[in-house]
Write a protein that holds these residues in place. Sequence first.
Motif, PDB file in Angstrom:
ATOM      1  N   ASP A  84      -5.764   6.808  -4.021  1.00  0.00           N
ATOM      2  CA  ASP A  84      -6.375   5.882  -3.554  1.00  0.00           C
ATOM      3  C   ASP A  84      -6.125   4.535  -3.959  1.00  0.00           C
ATOM      4  O   ASP A  84      -6.114   3.544  -3.180  1.00  0.00           O
ATOM      5  N   LYS A 124     -14.759  12.836   6.245  1.00  0.00           N
ATOM      6  CA  LYS A 124     -14.722  12.419   4.748  1.00  0.00           C
ATOM      7  C   LYS A 124     -13.345  13.144   3.814  1.00  0.00           C
ATOM      8  O   LYS A 124     -12.632  13.890   4.749  1.00  0.00           O
ATOM      9  N   SER A 173       0.740  -1.265   0.135  1.00  0.00           N
ATOM     10  CA  SER A 173       0.183  -0.006   0.061  1.00  0.00           C
ATOM     11  C   SER A 173       0.778   1.269   0.001  1.00  0.00           C
ATOM     12  O   SER A 173       0.847   2.078   0.861  1.00  0.00           O
ATOM     13  N   TYR A 208     -11.594   6.643   8.832  1.00  0.00           N
ATOM     14  CA  TYR A 208     -12.446   6.195  10.068  1.00  0.00           C
ATOM     15  C   TYR A 208     -13.434   7.151  10.540  1.00  0.00           C
ATOM     16  O   TYR A 208     -14.159   7.045  11.150  1.00  0.00           O
ATOM     17  N   TYR A 223      -7.703   9.626   9.064  1.00  0.00           N
ATOM     18  CA  TYR A 223      -7.167   8.302   8.425  1.00  0.00           C
ATOM     19  C   TYR A 223      -6.302   7.611   9.499  1.00  0.00           C
ATOM     20  O   TYR A 223      -5.784   8.160  10.165  1.00  0.00           O
ATOM     21  N   ASN A 239      -4.618   3.241  -0.742  1.00  0.00           N
ATOM     22  CA  ASN A 239      -6.218   2.805  -0.085  1.00  0.00           C
ATOM     23  C   ASN A 239      -6.675   3.882   0.800  1.00  0.00           C
ATOM     24  O   ASN A 239      -7.144   3.642   1.954  1.00  0.00           O
ATOM     25  N   LYS A 297      -9.228   6.017   0.832  1.00  0.00           N
ATOM     26  CA  LYS A 297     -10.730   6.225   1.245  1.00  0.00           C
ATOM     27  C   LYS A 297     -11.174   5.269   2.264  1.00  0.00           C
ATOM     28  O   LYS A 297     -11.845   5.445   3.016  1.00  0.00           O
ATOM     29  N   SER A 298     -10.632   4.045   2.224  1.00  0.00           N
ATOM     30  CA  SER A 298     -11.031   2.986   3.156  1.00  0.00           C
ATOM     31  C   SER A 298     -10.393   3.131   4.386  1.00  0.00           C
ATOM     32  O   SER A 298     -10.836   2.297   5.439  1.00  0.00           O
ATOM     33  N   SER A 299      -9.307   3.979   4.557  1.00  0.00           N
ATOM     34  CA  SER A 299      -8.410   4.190   5.748  1.00  0.00           C
ATOM     35  C   SER A 299      -9.257   5.185   6.542  1.00  0.00           C
ATOM     36  O   SER A 299      -8.786   5.482   7.609  1.00  0.00           O
TER      37      SER A 299
END
Length: 386
Positions: free
Chosen positions: A119, A132, A54, A129, A176, A123, A125-127
């Motif tokens: 992303d 936005k 990543s 928490y 994130y 990654n 966006k998925s990180s």
Amino acid sequence: MKLSFKIAARFLKSTKGQTALIALGIAVGVSVQIFIGSLIQGLQKSLVNKTIGSSSQITVSSTSSDRLIGNYQDIVDKVKNSDERIKNVSMVSDGPALIKNDSKTYSVLLRGMNINDSDKIYNLKSSIYEGKEPESKFETLMGKDLKEELNLKLNDKVDIITNSGKIQSLTVTGFYDLKVATINKSWLVTDFDTVKELFATGDKITGIEMQVTDVFKADEIASKVSTNINSNAVKVDNWKAQNASLLSGLNGQSASSYMIQVFVMISVVLGIASVLMVTVVQKSKQIGILKAMGIKDRQSSLIFLFEGFLLGIMGTVIGVALGLGLSFSFSTFVKNPDGSPLIELYINYKFIGLSAFVALLASTIAALIPARGSSKLNPIEVIRNA
């Protein structure tokens, strides 16, 4: 050949206990090979994913004093056409800055990027928490560790100081967690316009990052990228050159795995050869009678080669199943404190197939010595001494 095969099968059936023990010995050897090999490959894959998977595996950066790359779109096009193994490409514009909070000063890196492109590498966006991604200028994403240090909440503002002394407030739109403390403490992710205004970069960027389909070929692909760009204004780095210690560790793991597998296979070969040698002595009377009835030396040799082959098949099948079972059990029951597997289950079908083939070949080769011994038996002397 058909007669030799039938006799070999009958010999094995006549000593079922001995046959089972030999097959079990082969199975243990094969299962150890598969378990150790899968374990180390899974560990390597996990390490690579956590450290390299990543992140950027090949990076193009500037060699100029201002660290900026102009006419970057042309370079991006050349990068994409360099090698078909390049899968993700992202442009970034970085700038160092400081954050002052009470009596403490934090050094951060403001990273301007296209979130959608980056992303695919990080990654991002998925990180996220909480909150936005930034949607307009002077908005930023902040890492979990830095957030806890500064004790910030969503939509709080943070003042940054650039290396030129410029002060600007940024609105924190989200937090994130990339699972890397150094990144979580230092990266402020924003858009290109924010970095452009704060650091006066104009229509330039600081780097081009990319990922490849085969991370262990990154140096080879980086060389092609460098050749295709063909410019002294930029340099091309790859993770292998920047992580020599990690690469050395991975190579050491592979070497130790191969050594273990070689010695396991040698022990299996010696075990099969010794047992079949005993079988030649045990079956010498039957072989002598068969030779007296007209069986040729070549056919008597094939009997033991077929024995080794059949034992190899039985042991390999059981060993593959046992090895996969051990690998599955290890990944299922050996856990980290958070409940995740200590090492993810990794099944490499090519490796398993190769291990099975080598075991089968070794079992057959191990039968060459007893096969040769059987061909030298004199039927008259065997029957006379029986």
